[in-house]
Design a protein around this motif. Structure first.
Motif, short mmCIF file in Angstrom:
data_model
loop_
_atom_site.label_atom_id
_atom_site.label_comp_id
_atom_site.label_asym_id
_atom_site.label_seq_id
_atom_site.Cartn_x
_atom_site.Cartn_y
_atom_site.Cartn_z
N ARG A 188 0.70 -1.24 0.02
CA ARG A 188 0.01 0.17 0.08
C ARG A 188 0.72 1.31 -0.02
O ARG A 188 0.31 2.42 -0.17
CB ARG A 188 -1.11 -0.05 1.24
CG ARG A 188 -2.01 -1.23 0.93
CD ARG A 188 -2.88 -1.22 2.18
NE ARG A 188 -3.73 -0.12 2.45
CZ ARG A 188 -4.54 0.03 3.34
NH1 ARG A 188 -4.73 -0.76 4.48
NH2 ARG A 188 -5.44 1.00 3.37
N VAL A 189 2.15 1.20 0.31
CA VAL A 189 2.83 2.50 0.48
C VAL A 189 3.90 2.26 -0.93
O VAL A 189 4.48 1.40 -1.36
CB VAL A 189 3.75 2.41 1.56
CG1 VAL A 189 4.78 3.53 1.60
CG2 VAL A 189 2.97 2.34 2.85
N ASP A 190 3.76 3.65 -1.73
CA ASP A 190 4.84 3.74 -2.86
C ASP A 190 5.99 4.39 -2.71
O ASP A 190 6.20 5.41 -3.04
CB ASP A 190 3.94 4.43 -3.97
CG ASP A 190 4.60 4.82 -5.25
OD1 ASP A 190 5.28 3.98 -5.53
OD2 ASP A 190 4.57 5.87 -5.80
N ALA A 191 6.83 3.34 -1.73
CA ALA A 191 8.18 3.66 -1.53
C ALA A 191 8.99 2.35 -0.88
O ALA A 191 8.18 1.50 -0.15
CB ALA A 191 8.23 4.89 -0.34
N PRO A 192 9.99 2.28 -0.79
CA PRO A 192 10.76 1.45 -0.35
C PRO A 192 10.54 1.25 1.20
O PRO A 192 11.02 2.29 1.90
CB PRO A 192 12.42 1.51 -0.54
CG PRO A 192 12.47 2.33 -1.90
CD PRO A 192 11.20 3.06 -1.64
N LEU A 193 10.27 0.04 1.50
CA LEU A 193 9.87 -0.15 3.10
C LEU A 193 11.06 -0.57 4.13
O LEU A 193 11.81 -1.62 3.61
CB LEU A 193 8.83 -0.78 3.30
CG LEU A 193 8.32 -1.14 4.70
CD1 LEU A 193 7.82 0.10 5.54
CD2 LEU A 193 7.47 -2.50 4.92
N ASN A 194 11.50 0.21 5.02
CA ASN A 194 12.64 -0.07 5.80
C ASN A 194 11.97 -0.81 7.18
O ASN A 194 11.11 -0.34 7.82
CB ASN A 194 13.42 1.30 6.27
CG ASN A 194 14.79 0.91 7.01
OD1 ASN A 194 15.24 2.05 7.41
ND2 ASN A 194 14.93 -0.26 7.04
N ILE A 195 12.47 -1.84 7.56
CA ILE A 195 12.02 -2.57 8.87
C ILE A 195 13.25 -2.77 9.57
O ILE A 195 14.52 -2.97 9.41
CB ILE A 195 11.44 -3.98 8.57
CG1 ILE A 195 10.11 -3.62 7.84
CG2 ILE A 195 11.33 -4.59 9.87
CD1 ILE A 195 9.08 -3.02 8.62
N LEU A 196 13.29 -2.35 11.01
CA LEU A 196 14.23 -2.73 11.94
C LEU A 196 14.30 -4.14 12.38
O LEU A 196 13.18 -4.68 12.69
CB LEU A 196 13.84 -1.75 13.09
CG LEU A 196 14.96 -1.96 14.38
CD1 LEU A 196 16.41 -1.52 13.99
CD2 LEU A 196 14.72 -1.13 15.50
N TYR A 197 15.40 -4.71 12.07
CA TYR A 197 15.71 -6.12 12.47
C TYR A 197 15.37 -6.41 13.97
O TYR A 197 15.90 -5.68 14.68
CB TYR A 197 16.95 -6.50 11.89
CG TYR A 197 17.13 -8.16 12.39
CD1 TYR A 197 16.81 -9.18 11.77
CD2 TYR A 197 17.98 -8.34 13.67
CE1 TYR A 197 17.02 -10.47 12.24
CE2 TYR A 197 18.41 -9.44 14.11
CZ TYR A 197 17.74 -10.52 13.38
OH TYR A 197 18.22 -11.88 13.85
#
Length: 269
Positions: A188-197
């Protein structure tokens, strides 16, 4: 390495389907150089470690000068640098943009800006100001809906959409570990998603399968380093030989910054 190819490469590392950018976070020159020597093309900084190293609080806009000083140290090194700048260390978007300009001049190619769960419009104004001042700087817009808030999905999406519209190149949702909700954001988000490991969350391979494009380690390595130091001294006090990896004196010396080369590079532009 000139500035523009570096920026292009850093942005490109966020657009490799099935191969997210694993971004380890350093806290000084030695840690950054050691990580780069292991083959990581991009290194981030961690605000907790920068603050803890000098006895200041994290997330309270207390380490602007320390963060800038670290960027000046690392920015001339042969790896791509992204700087954790908390909320920009100011409420005024123009002041945040000025900091971004300084980081860019120091050699950083990315900046991480967190909303601290404050007004999303104000955070969007900061992002827009940074992109106007330094168009080439990769802005990773962080929302703390899962880190500090209750993880409301509607609020998370609204904030990420607002930051994206303001010019953010990527979005960051630390504290989110549920695979289903991660997949929902990816779609749903038009951008690279960053997740905290998180050691308790999905593995790097699983995050890649979910469509995550950037995986940050945050303060994990710094906290593990402190833990290793405590384990080692406990072992020594108990008469045991400490385990784990211990770089030799010469190996650490080999990480020393080439001050003369760095000064020459800085003086020529």
């Amino acid at each position: 390495m000139t500035a523009e190819p570096a920026v292009t490469t850093f942005a490109g590392l966020h657009h490799r389907p099935g191969e997210p950018l694993l971004l380890p976070n350093a806290w000084d020159h030695a840690s950054a150089a050691a990580l780069a020597a292991r083959g990581f093309p991009a290194i981030g900084t961690t605000s907790l470690a920068v603050a803890a190293a000098v006895g200041l609080p994290d997330g309270r806009a207390a380490t602007r000068e320390h963060t800038l000083s670290l960027a000046l140290t690392l920015g001339s090194e042969p790896f791509l640098l992204s700087v954790d700048a908390e909320n920009g260390f100011a409420d005024d978007p123009d002041e945040v943009a000025a900091l971004a300009q300084q980081l860019w001049t120091a050699g950083a190619v990315g900046i991480n800006l967190e909303d601290g769960l404050g007004p999303d419009r104000r955070h969007a104004e900061k992002i827009a100001a940074v992109k106007a001042a330094v168009p080439g700087l990769f802005v990773n817009a962080r929302t703390d809906t899962h880190w500090l808030g209750d993880g409301d999905e509607t609020d998370t999406l609204r904030r990420l959409d607002t930051y994206r519209q303001a010019g953010a190149d990527g979005v960051f949702v630390p504290g989110l570990t549920d695979p289903g909700r991660i997949t929902g954001l990816v779609r749903r988000v038009d951008a690279p998603l960053n997740i905290l490991y998180s050691p308790a969350g999905p593995t790097l391979a699983q995050l890649a399968d979910l469509g995550v494009r950037r995986v940050s380690l945050g303060s994990l390595l710094y906290r593990r380093a402190l833990g290793a130091a405590l384990d080692a001294v406990t072992d020594i006090a108990a008469g045991r030989v400490p385990g784990g990896t211990t770089p030799s004196y010469d190996e650490v010396r080999a990480l020393e910054r080439n001050v003369s080369a760095s000064r020459s590079a800085n003086s020529t532009g």
